[in-house]
Design an enzyme around this catalytic site. Structure first.
Site, short mmCIF file in Angstrom:
data_model
loop_
_atom_site.label_atom_id
_atom_site.label_comp_id
_atom_site.label_asym_id
_atom_site.label_seq_id
_atom_site.Cartn_x
_atom_site.Cartn_y
_atom_site.Cartn_z
N THR A 44 31.35 32.26 41.70
CA THR A 44 30.74 31.50 42.79
C THR A 44 29.28 31.36 42.44
O THR A 44 28.75 32.19 41.71
CB THR A 44 30.88 32.30 44.11
N ARG B 251 44.55 27.14 48.88
CA ARG B 251 43.92 28.45 49.13
C ARG B 251 42.40 28.25 49.33
O ARG B 251 41.76 27.54 48.58
CB ARG B 251 44.17 29.37 47.93
N GLY C 283 38.77 30.42 49.91
CA GLY C 283 38.15 31.74 49.80
C GLY C 283 37.08 31.95 50.86
O GLY C 283 37.03 31.27 51.89
N ASP C 284 36.19 32.87 50.57
CA ASP C 284 35.16 33.25 51.53
C ASP C 284 33.96 32.30 51.55
O ASP C 284 33.22 32.24 52.55
CB ASP C 284 34.64 34.66 51.20
N THR D 196 29.51 36.67 46.38
CA THR D 196 30.37 36.24 45.28
C THR D 196 31.36 37.36 45.00
O THR D 196 31.00 38.53 45.02
CB THR D 196 29.55 35.94 44.01
N GLY D 197 32.61 36.99 44.78
CA GLY D 197 33.60 38.02 44.52
C GLY D 197 34.98 37.56 44.91
O GLY D 197 35.22 36.35 45.09
N TYR D 198 35.87 38.49 45.03
CA TYR D 198 37.26 38.17 45.34
C TYR D 198 37.35 37.84 46.83
O TYR D 198 37.29 38.71 47.69
CB TYR D 198 38.15 39.36 44.97
N GLY D 199 37.44 36.54 47.12
CA GLY D 199 37.23 36.01 48.46
C GLY D 199 38.05 36.64 49.56
O GLY D 199 37.56 36.83 50.68
N1 GLY Z 1 34.33 34.01 46.22
C1 GLY Z 1 34.98 32.84 45.85
C2 GLY Z 1 36.38 32.79 46.23
O1 GLY Z 1 37.04 33.81 46.37
O2 GLY Z 1 36.87 31.70 46.38
#
Ligand code: GLY
Length: 315
Positions: free
Chosen positions: A184, A212, A214-215, A234-237
């Site tokens: 991100t 899908r 994300g955050d 930034t990371g696993y949304g």
């Molecule tokens: N942080 C970006 C996503 O998970 O889409």
């Protein structure tokens, strides 16, 4: 009334400008380290010049993120990752902390600068538009469209081809793989008026399920800005969504913690409650910068009035 105005003017006179951008958390290979830092530094310089010229934090973060979206090194705009169908679906958001207006878009394709589409949403009566509706709005607004090839990079195509595209879901198989798949970009700033703003943009997660989200376009999850702080994550949304990481960090500053303490606490909470990793950047109303990560790297660059040029790092 006059006394209040004078007090506000005195406060504004003390406002110091500052800006920080990130180019994503995760594992940055040694071959990409220099390019990631150079890209962050270039984006920070663009935003900084605007702040120095008296520009607004909102304009500065949009311009910085446009630069990151143009840079094929980053997973946003050109350089976005591919979804399970091989398509590029992008999310972005922008927020003005001075009036709490927000603009977000999700699942858009063939948009050259998703952050500018988010900005147009922020300026409209809407807060969040998705997919075909967001693209229709983009046409109405005269937003620049592009071709698939304009967004596609060899690096992302090869990563998609290498990935097991026969798997039924986008789920990563463990924390390590999660770290490889996300990315991100974001920028946050405080301007000479003391206004805070944030902007965030992403192609999401490699091989993600179509549709899908994300955050990054979800308020309080991947971004937030108010009168106390501005944050971009930034990371696993999926983890940032359920843990509302950005809002958590903003509340922490509002309660009196420093920007760095708030960043550290939010990422510690992430580490305690999630397998996925990530990071965030934060600026408080006094121009203090904070950043934290529980991933191997966080590409970033920051600048304030004590620095002659942006300081970039992946650490
Ligand atoms: N942080 C970006 C996503 O998970 O889409």
């Amino acid at each position: 009334m006059q006394q209040i105005a004078q007090k506000k003017q005195r406060e504004n006179d003390l406002m110091s400008i500052a800006l920080i951008v990130h180019g994503g958390a995760g594992n940055i290979s040694p071959e990409r380290a220099d390019a990631a830092q150079a890209g962050c530094k270039a984006a920070a310089s663009i935003g900084w010049q605007m702040l120095q010229n008296g520009g607004s934090a909102l304009d500065a973060v949009e311009a910085a993120v446009r630069s990151l979206e143009d840079n094929p090194e980053f997973n946003a705009g050109r350089g976005s990752c591919l979804n399970k169908d091989g398509k590029i679906e992008m999310d972005a958001s922008i927020m003005d902390g001075s009036n709490l207006t927000v603009g977000a878009i999700a699942g858009v394709q063939l948009i050259r600068h998703p952050i500018t589409l988010a900005r147009r949403v922020q300026e409209s009566e809407h807060a969040f538009l998705i997919g075909a509706g967001a693209e229709f709005f983009a046409k109405e607004q005269g937003i620049e469209f592009c071709t698939y090839e304009d967004l596609l990079t060899e690096r992302q195509y090869n990563a998609w081809k290498k990935h097991d595209s026969t798997s039924l879901t986008y789920e990563a198989k463990g924390p390590g793989e999660k770290s490889e798949k996300h990315g991100t970009v974001g920028a946050i700033a405080i301007d000479s008026q003391g206004h805070l703003a944030c902007a965030t943009s992403t192609g999401g997660i490699l091989n993600k399920y179509p549709g899908r989200v994300g955050d990054s376009p979800l308020i309080g999850c991947g971004f937030y800005a108010d009168e106390h702080a501005a944050i971009s994550c930034t990371g696993y949304g999926e983890d940032f969504i359920r843990l509302m990481i950005a809002r958590r960090a903003a509340s922490s500053v509002a309660e009196g913690h420093s920007a760095q303490e708030a960043a550290d606490a939010a990422i510690q909470f992430l580490a305690e409650h999630a397998e996925g990793d990530g990071g965030l950047i934060i600026i408080d109303r006094n121009g203090n910068i904070g950043k934290a990560k529980n991933s191997a790297h966080l590409a970033h660059a920051y600048i304030n009035e004590e620095l002659a040029e942006p300081v970039a790092d992946i650490g």
